[in-house]
Design a protein around this motif. Structure first.
Motif, PDB file in Angstrom:
ATOM      1  N   LEU A   1       0.822  -1.206   0.000  1.00 36.38           N
ATOM      2  CA  LEU A   1       0.000   0.000   0.000  1.00 36.38           C
ATOM      3  C   LEU A   1       0.860   1.261   0.000  1.00 36.38           C
ATOM      4  O   LEU A   1       1.851   1.339   0.738  1.00 36.38           O
ATOM      5  CB  LEU A   1      -0.902   0.024   1.241  1.00 36.38           C
ATOM      6  CG  LEU A   1      -1.959  -1.066   1.362  1.00 36.38           C
ATOM      7  CD1 LEU A   1      -2.754  -0.870   2.655  1.00 36.38           C
ATOM      8  CD2 LEU A   1      -2.883  -1.063   0.156  1.00 36.38           C
ATOM      9  N   PRO A   2       0.500   2.259  -0.789  1.00 45.23           N
ATOM     10  CA  PRO A   2       1.150   3.567  -0.674  1.00 45.23           C
ATOM     11  C   PRO A   2       0.935   4.147   0.725  1.00 45.23           C
ATOM     12  O   PRO A   2       0.000   3.764   1.435  1.00 45.23           O
ATOM     13  CB  PRO A   2       0.444   4.412  -1.736  1.00 45.23           C
ATOM     14  CG  PRO A   2      -0.167   3.421  -2.676  1.00 45.23           C
ATOM     15  CD  PRO A   2      -0.511   2.220  -1.846  1.00 45.23           C
ATOM     16  N   ARG A   3       1.777   5.105   1.105  1.00 43.47           N
ATOM     17  CA  ARG A   3       1.734   5.631   2.466  1.00 43.47           C
ATOM     18  C   ARG A   3       0.366   6.182   2.846  1.00 43.47           C
ATOM     19  O   ARG A   3      -0.144   5.943   3.939  1.00 43.47           O
ATOM     20  CB  ARG A   3       2.804   6.721   2.638  1.00 43.47           C
ATOM     21  CG  ARG A   3       4.213   6.175   2.853  1.00 43.47           C
ATOM     22  CD  ARG A   3       5.204   7.308   3.139  1.00 43.47           C
ATOM     23  NE  ARG A   3       6.485   6.780   3.578  1.00 43.47           N
ATOM     24  CZ  ARG A   3       7.456   6.392   2.766  1.00 43.47           C
ATOM     25  NH1 ARG A   3       7.278   6.475   1.457  1.00 43.47           N
ATOM     26  NH2 ARG A   3       8.593   5.917   3.235  1.00 43.47           N
ATOM     27  N   GLU A   4      -0.271   6.949   1.963  1.00 38.54           N
ATOM     28  CA  GLU A   4      -1.563   7.544   2.288  1.00 38.54           C
ATOM     29  C   GLU A   4      -2.624   6.462   2.481  1.00 38.54           C
ATOM     30  O   GLU A   4      -3.458   6.551   3.403  1.00 38.54           O
ATOM     31  CB  GLU A   4      -1.998   8.507   1.181  1.00 38.54           C
ATOM     32  CG  GLU A   4      -3.310   9.218   1.500  1.00 38.54           C
ATOM     33  CD  GLU A   4      -3.856  10.026   0.329  1.00 38.54           C
ATOM     34  OE1 GLU A   4      -4.401  11.115   0.572  1.00 38.54           O
ATOM     35  OE2 GLU A   4      -3.738   9.546  -0.821  1.00 38.54           O
ATOM     36  N   VAL A   5      -2.601   5.438   1.649  1.00 36.22           N
ATOM     37  CA  VAL A   5      -3.587   4.366   1.749  1.00 36.22           C
ATOM     38  C   VAL A   5      -3.353   3.552   3.016  1.00 36.22           C
ATOM     39  O   VAL A   5      -4.301   3.141   3.702  1.00 36.22           O
ATOM     40  CB  VAL A   5      -3.554   3.483   0.488  1.00 36.22           C
ATOM     41  CG1 VAL A   5      -4.617   2.399   0.559  1.00 36.22           C
ATOM     42  CG2 VAL A   5      -3.746   4.333  -0.769  1.00 36.22           C
ATOM     43  N   HIS A   6      -2.090   3.310   3.324  1.00 33.82           N
ATOM     44  CA  HIS A   6      -1.736   2.616   4.567  1.00 33.82           C
ATOM     45  C   HIS A   6      -2.287   3.381   5.770  1.00 33.82           C
ATOM     46  O   HIS A   6      -2.896   2.797   6.680  1.00 33.82           O
ATOM     47  CB  HIS A   6      -0.211   2.490   4.649  1.00 33.82           C
ATOM     48  CG  HIS A   6       0.310   2.000   5.965  1.00 33.82           C
ATOM     49  ND1 HIS A   6       0.440   0.671   6.273  1.00 33.82           N
ATOM     50  CD2 HIS A   6       0.731   2.674   7.061  1.00 33.82           C
ATOM     51  CE1 HIS A   6       0.928   0.539   7.497  1.00 33.82           C
ATOM     52  NE2 HIS A   6       1.109   1.740   7.992  1.00 33.82           N
ATOM     53  N   ALA A   7      -2.084   4.696   5.793  1.00 36.54           N
ATOM     54  CA  ALA A   7      -2.586   5.504   6.898  1.00 36.54           C
ATOM     55  C   ALA A   7      -4.108   5.483   6.954  1.00 36.54           C
ATOM     56  O   ALA A   7      -4.698   5.388   8.042  1.00 36.54           O
ATOM     57  CB  ALA A   7      -2.080   6.939   6.758  1.00 36.54           C
ATOM     58  N   ALA A   8      -4.750   5.552   5.798  1.00 41.71           N
ATOM     59  CA  ALA A   8      -6.214   5.509   5.762  1.00 41.71           C
ATOM     60  C   ALA A   8      -6.731   4.176   6.298  1.00 41.71           C
ATOM     61  O   ALA A   8      -7.751   4.128   7.008  1.00 41.71           O
ATOM     62  CB  ALA A   8      -6.702   5.740   4.334  1.00 41.71           C
ATOM     63  N   LEU A   9      -6.061   3.085   5.957  1.00 41.07           N
ATOM     64  CA  LEU A   9      -6.453   1.772   6.463  1.00 41.07           C
ATOM     65  C   LEU A   9      -6.377   1.741   7.988  1.00 41.07           C
ATOM     66  O   LEU A   9      -7.309   1.256   8.664  1.00 41.07           O
ATOM     67  CB  LEU A   9      -5.542   0.690   5.866  1.00 41.07           C
ATOM     68  CG  LEU A   9      -5.782  -0.734   6.360  1.00 41.07           C
ATOM     69  CD1 LEU A   9      -7.128  -1.260   5.866  1.00 41.07           C
ATOM     70  CD2 LEU A   9      -4.648  -1.661   5.917  1.00 41.07           C
ATOM     71  N   PHE A  10      -5.296   2.263   8.551  1.00 43.10           N
ATOM     72  CA  PHE A  10      -5.130   2.266  10.000  1.00 43.10           C
ATOM     73  C   PHE A  10      -6.181   3.140  10.681  1.00 43.10           C
ATOM     74  O   PHE A  10      -6.652   2.816  11.772  1.00 43.10           O
ATOM     75  CB  PHE A  10      -3.720   2.752  10.369  1.00 43.10           C
ATOM     76  CG  PHE A  10      -2.704   1.650  10.456  1.00 43.10           C
ATOM     77  CD1 PHE A  10      -2.679   0.620   9.533  1.00 43.10           C
ATOM     78  CD2 PHE A  10      -1.758   1.638  11.470  1.00 43.10           C
ATOM     79  CE1 PHE A  10      -1.744  -0.403   9.628  1.00 43.10           C
ATOM     80  CE2 PHE A  10      -0.827   0.617  11.574  1.00 43.10           C
ATOM     81  CZ  PHE A  10      -0.814  -0.403  10.650  1.00 43.10           C
ATOM     82  N   HIS A  11      -6.542   4.251  10.050  1.00 40.38           N
ATOM     83  CA  HIS A  11      -7.519   5.139  10.671  1.00 40.38           C
ATOM     84  C   HIS A  11      -8.926   4.540  10.631  1.00 40.38           C
ATOM     85  O   HIS A  11      -9.701   4.687  11.581  1.00 40.38           O
ATOM     86  CB  HIS A  11      -7.513   6.502   9.971  1.00 40.38           C
ATOM     87  CG  HIS A  11      -8.390   7.513  10.641  1.00 40.38           C
ATOM     88  ND1 HIS A  11      -8.143   7.988  11.915  1.00 40.38           N
ATOM     89  CD2 HIS A  11      -9.520   8.139  10.218  1.00 40.38           C
ATOM     90  CE1 HIS A  11      -9.084   8.860  12.240  1.00 40.38           C
ATOM     91  NE2 HIS A  11      -9.930   8.968  11.235  1.00 40.38           N
TER      92      HIS A  11
ATOM     93  N   SER B   1     -11.011  -0.646  13.250  1.00 43.02           N
ATOM     94  CA  SER B   1     -11.436  -0.582  14.646  1.00 43.02           C
ATOM     95  C   SER B   1     -10.266  -0.875  15.576  1.00 43.02           C
ATOM     96  O   SER B   1     -10.215  -0.378  16.713  1.00 43.02           O
ATOM     97  CB  SER B   1     -12.552  -1.595  14.906  1.00 43.02           C
ATOM     98  OG  SER B   1     -13.634  -1.412  14.016  1.00 43.02           O
ATOM     99  N   LEU B   2      -9.339  -1.687  15.083  1.00 40.67           N
ATOM    100  CA  LEU B   2      -8.241  -2.167  15.918  1.00 40.67           C
ATOM    101  C   LEU B   2      -7.101  -2.608  15.014  1.00 40.67           C
ATOM    102  O   LEU B   2      -7.329  -3.177  13.950  1.00 40.67           O
ATOM    103  CB  LEU B   2      -8.725  -3.353  16.770  1.00 40.67           C
ATOM    104  CG  LEU B   2      -7.689  -4.187  17.520  1.00 40.67           C
ATOM    105  CD1 LEU B   2      -7.032  -3.353  18.619  1.00 40.67           C
ATOM    106  CD2 LEU B   2      -8.331  -5.435  18.109  1.00 40.67           C
ATOM    107  N   ILE B   3      -5.859  -2.338  15.452  1.00 46.00           N
ATOM    108  CA  ILE B   3      -4.672  -2.876  14.791  1.00 46.00           C
ATOM    109  C   ILE B   3      -4.133  -4.005  15.666  1.00 46.00           C
ATOM    110  O   ILE B   3      -4.047  -3.867  16.889  1.00 46.00           O
ATOM    111  CB  ILE B   3      -3.589  -1.800  14.606  1.00 46.00           C
ATOM    112  CG1 ILE B   3      -4.159  -0.573  13.906  1.00 46.00           C
ATOM    113  CG2 ILE B   3      -2.407  -2.375  13.840  1.00 46.00           C
ATOM    114  CD1 ILE B   3      -4.742  -0.834  12.537  1.00 46.00           C
TER     115      ILE B   3
END
Length: 447
Positions: free
Chosen positions: A324-334, A337-339
């Protein structure tokens, strides 16, 4: 033009063309160092790679909050230099030794830096560099987890892991300093396994990554229905571009899901996390999904992950989104519900995913290993959000508990994150650079 007042620090990599760079552990650390140097304005990092690899690295580094040709430069030997070197020295260096020797010759003749950082202990070409250098020791993980690799290939008399131990010792001992990311790696792998002098090793823990600047619509690191919807839009747009039909209109902001960001390797324990979600969905009838960045290696015998996905037909419950690109990775984490970070072992203090998750409003639970134990030394309040990574039922119980009130778990973790943020990547970059320059104050780091 480069700022001549900045110290010029070389970053040495022997990764050949076609290698993975983006989203890999050490590559991410290089990116964080560059951003730290950009923040302080003290250093320019020159990343030198074999010819054919430069554009791959540039593409990734251009996503950083740092300026090309000011904060960082990527270089590779020119075709003319390579041809001239081969004509002159090919009889002297052959096979695997040729590329590192060529790279070092180019570095010595054309890359004007004040010191070097070698990113891996098996990158032997650094021994031919003329300037001062430090070498990174991420870990010697195969010696703690020898099962699950291609044992005949890696552990035979001429196996790569057997040879690695001597190569790593010789490369690290040749450096003027060694940088480890944690005390447990410095002591267990640096001193006890490789026999290095403890005075040679500098323990430089990572600063916590911060994903919030990547998603500027987030305020005070907090998650709201509006921010989740915007992050979900980023994920849907990515799915559309990549042709992932199932996710083009997927309601990420409304669906309870757990995210797991790692490669599927021997120590990463992706299979048990997948099995936990499988049991929760099929046995317990719980509405939950797992989205992981780990690729599915079909028919791999060293991981449980493909079996859970393929034999149990969980393709719509356990989704793989690698690279995943950085922005998509961050969006996934946001949006998650839980990492979950179920890894048995990391070479750092804590886990990068813990810091990333908390930085944008999402709690993270972690499997206990030496990396987490070292984190708990300064943040014991995080212990309730850890679990035995071998115990699937304990993992399920903790997932269920945190999912019942994610915000409560996140608020428990915020103080530990903010406390570690007091030491930023500018300070970490300075520690690396000063070790490379020989201007750090040496203190005994290892027992």
């Amino acid at each position: 033009m480069l700022n001549v007042e900045r110290a010029q620090i070389g970053v040495w990599s022997e990764l050949p063309p076609g290698s993975r760079w983006a989203n890999e552990g050490i590559s991410r650390i290089v990116g964080f160092l560059i951003e730290g140097g950009a923040e302080s304005g003290e250093f320019t990092f020159h990343v030198l790679v074999p010819r054919g690899m430069a554009e791959t690295v540039r593409t990734d580094l251009r996503t950083l909050h740092a300026r090309e040709n000011i904060d960082w430069v990527v270089d590779e030997p020119t075709r003319d230099f390579e041809q001239q070197w081969q004509a002159r020295y090919s009889h002297q260096f052959s096979g695997r030794a040729a590329m590192p020797a060529l790279l070092a010759a180019y570095a010595n003749d054309h890359i004007k830096v004040d010191g070097w950082i070698n990113t891996f202990p098996h990158f032997t070409g650094s021994r031919l560099l003329k300037q001062r250098k430090v070498a990174m020791l991420p870990d010697a993980i195969a010696y703690d987890f020898p099962i699950g690799w291609d044992n005949a290939h890696h552990w035979g008399p001429e196996g790569e892991f057997v040879a690695w131990r001597k190569i790593a010792h010789d490369t690290l001992a040749d450096a003027q300093a060694v940088i480890a990311h944690s005390k447990h790696v410095a002591n267990r792998h640096g001193v006890k396994l490789l026999g290095l002098d403890g005075d040679l090793i500098r323990v430089v823990p990572h600063a916590p990554p911060d994903l919030a600047p990547i998603l500027p619509f987030i305020e005070n690191r907090q998650k709201t229905p509006e921010t989740r919807k915007e992050a979900a839009g980023i994920l849907r747009d990515y799915a559309a571009v990549k042709g992932i039909d199932y996710l083009r209109q997927f309601p990420f902001e409304e669906t309870p899901f757990v995210a797991l960001a790692t490669q599927d390797r021997v120590t990463k324990n992706v299979g048990r996390a997948a099995e936990a979600i499988h049991r929760m969905v099929r046995r317990d009838r719980q509405n939950i999904k797992l989205v992981t960045t780990a690729p599915v290696h079909s028919d791999a015998s060293w991981t449980l992950f493909p079996g859970v996905v393929e034999s149990q037909q969980t393709h719509r419950d356990i989704l793989s989104l690698p690279d995943l690109p950085r922005e998509v990775h961050a969006a996934l984490f946001h949006c998650a519900s839980l990492i979950i970070h179920p890894t048995f072992y990391e070479g750092i203090v804590g886990t990068l995913t813990f810091y990333e998750a908390v930085s944008i409003g999402t709690p993270c639970i972690m499997g206990v290993g030496p990396h987490v134990r070292e984190l708990l030394e300064t943040a014991p309040e995080l212990e309730p959000l850890t679990f035995d990574p071998y115990d699937i039922e304990a993992m399920i119980a903790l997932i269920r508990n945190v999912m019942s009130d994610p915000d409560k778990a996140w608020r428990l973790q915020v103080p530990a994150y903010e406390n570690r943020r007091k030491r930023g990547w500018d300070q970490v970059a300075r520690a690396y650079a000063q070790a490379a320059l020989g201007t750090d104050r040496q203190e005994k780091q290892c027992a």
